[in-house]
Enzyme design. Structure first.
Site, PDB file in Angstrom:
ATOM      1  N   HIS A 136      33.871  -4.377   4.330  1.00  8.64           N
ATOM      2  CA  HIS A 136      34.166  -3.730   3.040  1.00  8.64           C
ATOM      3  C   HIS A 136      35.463  -4.244   2.407  1.00  8.64           C
ATOM      4  O   HIS A 136      35.664  -4.081   1.198  1.00  8.64           O
ATOM      5  CB  HIS A 136      34.294  -2.214   3.205  1.00  8.64           C
ATOM      6  CG  HIS A 136      33.018  -1.524   3.545  1.00  8.64           C
ATOM      7  ND1 HIS A 136      31.847  -1.736   2.853  1.00  8.64           N
ATOM      8  CD2 HIS A 136      32.722  -0.620   4.522  1.00  8.64           C
ATOM      9  CE1 HIS A 136      30.892  -0.994   3.373  1.00  8.64           C
ATOM     10  NE2 HIS A 136      31.394  -0.315   4.391  1.00  8.64           N
ATOM     11  N   ASP A 176      24.820  -3.923   9.096  1.00 11.50           N
ATOM     12  CA  ASP A 176      25.476  -2.622   8.988  1.00 11.50           C
ATOM     13  C   ASP A 176      24.727  -1.781   7.948  1.00 11.50           C
ATOM     14  O   ASP A 176      24.193  -2.320   6.972  1.00 11.50           O
ATOM     15  CB  ASP A 176      26.926  -2.827   8.551  1.00 11.50           C
ATOM     16  CG  ASP A 176      27.763  -1.561   8.628  1.00 11.50           C
ATOM     17  OD1 ASP A 176      28.540  -1.428   9.587  1.00 11.50           O
ATOM     18  OD2 ASP A 176      27.648  -0.717   7.725  1.00 11.50           O
ATOM     19  N   HIS A 178      25.811   0.044   5.703  1.00 10.11           N
ATOM     20  CA  HIS A 178      26.479   0.002   4.400  1.00 10.11           C
ATOM     21  C   HIS A 178      26.539  -1.428   3.882  1.00 10.11           C
ATOM     22  O   HIS A 178      26.664  -2.374   4.655  1.00 10.11           O
ATOM     23  CB  HIS A 178      27.903   0.563   4.512  1.00 10.11           C
ATOM     24  CG  HIS A 178      27.968   1.956   5.036  1.00 10.11           C
ATOM     25  ND1 HIS A 178      28.232   2.238   6.370  1.00 10.11           N
ATOM     26  CD2 HIS A 178      27.784   3.153   4.430  1.00 10.11           C
ATOM     27  CE1 HIS A 178      28.205   3.552   6.549  1.00 10.11           C
ATOM     28  NE2 HIS A 178      27.934   4.126   5.396  1.00 10.11           N
ATOM     29  N   ASP A 269      25.633   1.302  12.719  1.00  7.46           N
ATOM     30  CA  ASP A 269      25.502   2.635  12.129  1.00  7.46           C
ATOM     31  C   ASP A 269      24.137   2.860  11.495  1.00  7.46           C
ATOM     32  O   ASP A 269      23.891   3.929  10.938  1.00  7.46           O
ATOM     33  CB  ASP A 269      26.624   2.911  11.125  1.00  7.46           C
ATOM     34  CG  ASP A 269      26.942   1.738  10.232  1.00  7.46           C
ATOM     35  OD1 ASP A 269      26.217   0.719  10.284  1.00  7.46           O
ATOM     36  OD2 ASP A 269      27.934   1.806   9.480  1.00  7.46           O
TER      37      ASP A 269
END
Length: 659
Positions: A136, A176, A178, A269
Site C-alpha cells: 500500500h 493479498d 486488498h 488475508d
C-alpha cells in the site's frame, strides 16, 4: 544439483509494534506464529535460512520520495518521542514506535537481498517473512500498515541496479485481499513490470477504496496493458474463484509475457478465517496458486509477506507454500466447488478490457466452465471452503480467530473489516430478529421505497421485482421472491443532495452511479420515485442492489432479513442505519425520509464516512455511464417530472458539483 530454497526470518522485524502495547491485527505475532509453524514442521532445516539486511536509501529512493525516506528513518528517534503518535495520526491506518525505523529498513533490505540471490541463481526460490508489509505504501505516503513498498523496491533494484543479472521482465503477483495501490502506481507506465492484483473491490468501497483497483485501470503510456486488476464484487471468494482467474487471465498472460522472475506480494488475508478479508482460500488453495506459477521464469519465485491477520491461517498457508517451493507432493487434488457467477462475470470483463494487449484473452469462456456456478445464498456463513478439513487446517482448532484480531475496528481508520454474517441493522442499539419466519411476517408490512437513480424508470425497477434486464444493462437481476408489482407509485422531491460516484459498475459499465447524500440539506432538492412495496421485497432489493445474490433461489435460502420490524422502529428514531453485512458494499445505509399515509419512506445510499472519502479524493466522483444516464432520463420524463433537456441538465448539474 538444484539450488536450495531460501527462507528469511529475523526477530528484529518484530520490534515494530503499537507504541503502548495496544491490540492491533498487524503485530509481531504474525511473524512469530509463521516461524513456529515452520520450525515444528522442520522447514528451516531444509532451507538456507537468512537474516535481514537494512536497505540503503539510494535503493529505497527508486520508489519513495526523500521526504518519505527521511520520515521513516527518523520516526523512531528519541527526538520524536513526543510527536510520534501525532505524526502517525496524519496517515491512514499507520502506527509508529521505537522499532519502526529499523523494521522498515530491514523489510525493504530483505526483499532486495532475497530477490537478488534468486536472480543470481544462488537460490532457486525463496520466502521472505518481512514486516511491516509494503504494497500500500506510495511514493510519498505510508498507509494501510505499510511503511516502505518492499516488493516495488526489490523489483526496481533488479531492473535498474543489476542489469548484469539479465532480469528484463518481472511479473508481480499480488494475491493479498486488498489492492496493491502503491505497487500499481510505481509501475503504471512501465512495460518491464507486469503487475497483477486480485482483490476485493466491492465497487470501490473496500480498502484502499476508490477506483484504482478497478478492472479498467490497465496502465498508461508504455505500461498500457501491463496493469491487470481482478476486482471481486464481494467477499467469500475461495479456491475455485482464484484458480479460475489463474486459468483464464493470469496464466495465459504470463505465458505471453514470459517473465525472468516472479515476485509474489504474498498477503494471506484472503485466507479462510481472516478477520479483515472475508474470503476463503485454504492452504491447499494457496499451494495450487503457487504451483501454477512455478512453471514460469525457470521457477525463480520470491514470496514477500504482505497481509494476513489470523495467526493460524497465515501460518498454515505459508507452510503450504513452503512445501510447494520445496517440491513436496500431496498438495494437489480436485476441487469440489465451483466459482461464483460473479467471478465469471469479472473474469470476462477483465479479458474484454485486455484482449487488445493480450490476444490470448480474446474470445468467450467455454460454456462448460460456466455451468452450475455458486451463488451467495447463506449470509450466515463467515466464509465457505472446499472441505471441512481445509477449514480446520486454515484457522486452527475450533475455527477461532486468535487473540488480538477480534477488536480491529479501533485499529484501522478506514480498513473495511469484512463481515458477511447476516445480522439485522445496527447502530447504538441492537435490532432483534423477527421471532417468526421472516418472509411471512415481512410480506404483511408495507414500506415506500424512494428511488433516485435508474430505478425511477419503472421497467428498470421491475427488473428487481420480476428479474431480467432492460436495454443498457450488462447483467440481469434475479428478481424478488415475491414478484408482485408495486401497489402504488408517487413522486416527491426530498431535501438531499444527489451525486454520482465510482468509476466502473459491472451492470452499466464505466462511470459513476447515483447516491443520495445521507444528511438532509434544505437548500437541495432531489426527485424521487416512490414505490409502495412490502418490507420483504425491500430486503430482497437491498441484497440485489449490493450484489449479494445473483439468483432467486439464493434469496429463498436467506435465513434472516437485513432489516426487520424492529429495524423500522429504530429507523424512525435514528433516521439512518448502517447494515453491518453490507458495510463494504455500494448501498449499506438505509435512510428514513419520512412518512406517507402512515407508511415509512425508505431509501438506500452510502455511509457518511464515504462522503468524507469522496471529499478527500479517496473515492472518485464521476459522471454516469451513458446508458445509466439515459435510464434516469427515461424515469424523469416518463414520470412527468422534467423534460428530456431538463433531465439532462439535472444529471449534469449533479455530476459536476463538488461535495
Amino acid at each position: 544439483m538444484a539450488a536450495p530454497v531460501g527462507l528469511l526470518y529475523d526477530e528484529r522485524m518484530c520490534a515494530h509494534a503499537t507504541p503502548n502495547g495496544e491490540s492491533h491485527p498487524e503485530n509481531p505475532d504474525r511473524l512469530r506464529s509463521i516461524w513456529r509453524k515452520l520450525q515444528q514442521e522442520g522447514i528451516p532445516d531444509r532451507c538456507v535460512v537468512m537474516e535481514a539486511k537494512e536497505a540503503e536509501d539510494k535503493y529505497i529512493a527508486s520508489v519513495h520520495s526523500q521526504t518519505h525516506i527521511n520520515l521513516i528513518k527518523t520516526i523512531s528517534s528519541a527526538e520524536l518521542d513526543s510527536r510520534r503518535h501525532k505524526i502517525a495520526c496524519k496517515f491512514n491506518s499507520i502506527y509508529f514506535n521505537k522499532g519502526s525505523s529499523e523494521s522498515a529498513y530491514l523489510a525493504a533490505g530483505s526483499a532486495i537481498e532475497v530477490t537478488e540471490k534468486v536472480a543470481k541463481g544462488e537460490l532457486s526460490c525463496a520466502i521472505a517473512l518481512v514486516r511491516p508489509p509494503g504494497h500500500h505504501a506510495e511514493h510519498n505516503e505510508a498507509m494501510g500498515f505499510c511503511l516502505f513498498n518492499n516488493v516495488a523496491i526489490a523489483a526496481n533494484y533488479l531492473l535498474n541496479e543489476k542489469p548484469e543479472l539479465g532480469i528484463r521482465k518481472i511479473l508481480i503477483v499480488d494475491w493479498d485481499v486488498h489492492h496493491g495501490n502503491g505497487t500499481q502506481k510505481t509501475f503504471y507506465d512501465d512495460s518491464r513490470v507486469l503487475f497483477f492484483s486480485v482483490h476485493r473491490f466491492d465497487s470501490g468501497s473496500f480498502y484502499p477504496s476508490g477506483g484504482d483497483g478497478a478492472y479498467c485501470m490497465i496502465g498508461e503510456g508504455p505500461g498500457q496493458g501491463y496493469n491487470i486488476n481482478v476486482p471481486w464484487e464481494h467477499g467469500r471468494c475461495g479456491d475455485a474463484d482464484y484458480l479460475a482467474v489463474w486459468d483464464h487471465v493470469l496464466i495465459p498472460v504470463a505465458e505471453s509475457f514470459n517473465p525472468d522472475i516472479i515476485l509474489v506480494s504474498a498477503g494471506f488475508d484472503a485466507a479462510a478465517g481472516d478477520p479483515l478479508g472475508g474470503c476463503s482460500i485454504t492452504p491447499r488453495g494457496y499451494a495450487f496458486l503457487l504451483e501454477k506459477l512455478k512453471r514460469f521464469a525457470q521457477g525463480k519465485l520470491v514470496l514477500l509477506l504482505e497481509g494476513g491477520y489470523n495467526l493460524s491461517s497465515i501460518a498454515n498457508s505459508v507452510l503450504a507454500c513452503a512445501h510447494v517451493l520445496l517440491g513436496d507432493e500431496g498438495y494437489s487434488r480436485k476441487l469440489n466447488t465451483k466459482p461464483f457467477e460473479s467471478t465469471w462475470r469479472v473474469i470476462q470483463l477483465v479479458r474484454d478490457e485486455l484482449k487488445y494487449y493480450w490476444p490470448v484473452l480474446s474470445g468467450k469462456i467455454h460454456e462448460e466452465e460456466l455451468k452450475n456456478p455458486r451463488s451467495i445464498s447463506d449470509l450466515q456463513l463467515y466464509w465457505s471452503s472446499d472441505s471441512e478439513s481445509d477449514v480446520k487446517e486454515a484457522v486452527g482448532p475450533g475455527g477461532t480467530i486468535p487473540s488480538g484480531a477480534e477488536d480491529v475496528s479501533s485499529c484501522l481508520s478506514e480498513l473495511n473489516i469484512a463481515n458477511v454474517a447476516s445480522t439485522s441493522a445496527t447502530s447504538s442499539n441492537e435490532v432483534s430478529e423477527a421471532s417468526v419466519p421472516w418472509r411471512s411476517l415481512l410480506s404483511k408490512a408495507e414500506v415506500w421505497y424512494a428511488s433516485y437513480g435508474s430505478n425511477m424508470w419503472l421497467p428498470r425497477f421491475l427488473c428487481y421485482i420480476k428479474g431480467g434486464k432492460v436495454e443498457g444493462m450488462n447483467i440481469p437481476c434475479c428478481g424478488c421472491c415475491d414478484t408482485s408489482t408495486p401497489k402504488d407509485i408517487i413522486w416527491r422531491k426530498v431535501p438531499h443532495r444527489l451525486f454520482f460516484g465510482g468509476m466502473c459498475d459491472p451492470c452499466w459499465g464505466d462511470g459513476g452511479v447515483a447516491y443520495l447524500h445521507p444528511q438532509r440539506d434544505e437548500k437541495e432538492r432531489v426527485h424521487v420515485c416512490i414505490y409502495k412495496i412490502t418490507l420483504e421485497q425491500f430486503n430482497d432489493i437491498l441484497l440485489q442492489e449490493n450484489s449479494l445474490v445473483d439468483e432467486v433461489n439464493a434469496l429463498g435460502k436467506i435465513s434472516s432479513p437485513l432489516i426487520d420490524l424492529s429495524g423500522l422502529d429504530l429507523l424512525s428514531e435514528k433516521k439512518s442505519l448502517i447494515l453491518e453485512p453490507l458495510k463494504s458494499s455500494w448501498y449499506p445505509n438505509v435512510v428514513f425520509l419520512g412518512m406517507e399515509d402512515g407508511i415509512p419512506i425508505l431509501t438506500m445510499t452510502c455511509k457518511m464516512s464515504d462522503i468524507d472519502r469522496y471529499k478527500s479524493g479517496k473515492l472518485v466522483l464521476a459522471p454516469p455511464a451513458k446508458e445509466y444516464a439515459n435510464t434516469i432520463i427515461k424515469g424523469l420524463v416518463g414520470g412527468k417530472q422534467l423534460t428530456e433537456d431538463e433531465a439532462m441538465d439535472y444529471i449534469n448539474a449533479a455530476s459536476s458539483r463538488k461535495l
